[in-house]
Design a protein around this motif. Sequence first.
Motif: not given
Length: 98
Positions: A60, A62, A64, A69, A98
Amino acid sequence: MAKRNNEQISIADALKEFVETNKLETGLDKVNVADAWANLMGNGVNNYTTSVKLERNTLYVQLSSSVLREELSYGKEKIMTMLNEELGKDLIKKLILR
């Protein structure tokens, strides 16, 4: 108390045995994956990476930046292959951005 071996072994072998005996390999894999991500992706991607977590065989990440992404989502298979090669084992089966 750990058993004591009378034969001489290298430090690398002793550390490997210690990791196996104390079942520390999964924790080390989590740290190694985060380091591999930082090395492979470079400063541009790392500036927008807020967290990298390995749970079972899923990584996973993440981010910003929604634009980054989306761009990385096109190369998920290549990213997983590169990370697994860096780690030296087939550890990551799925990548979730994410």
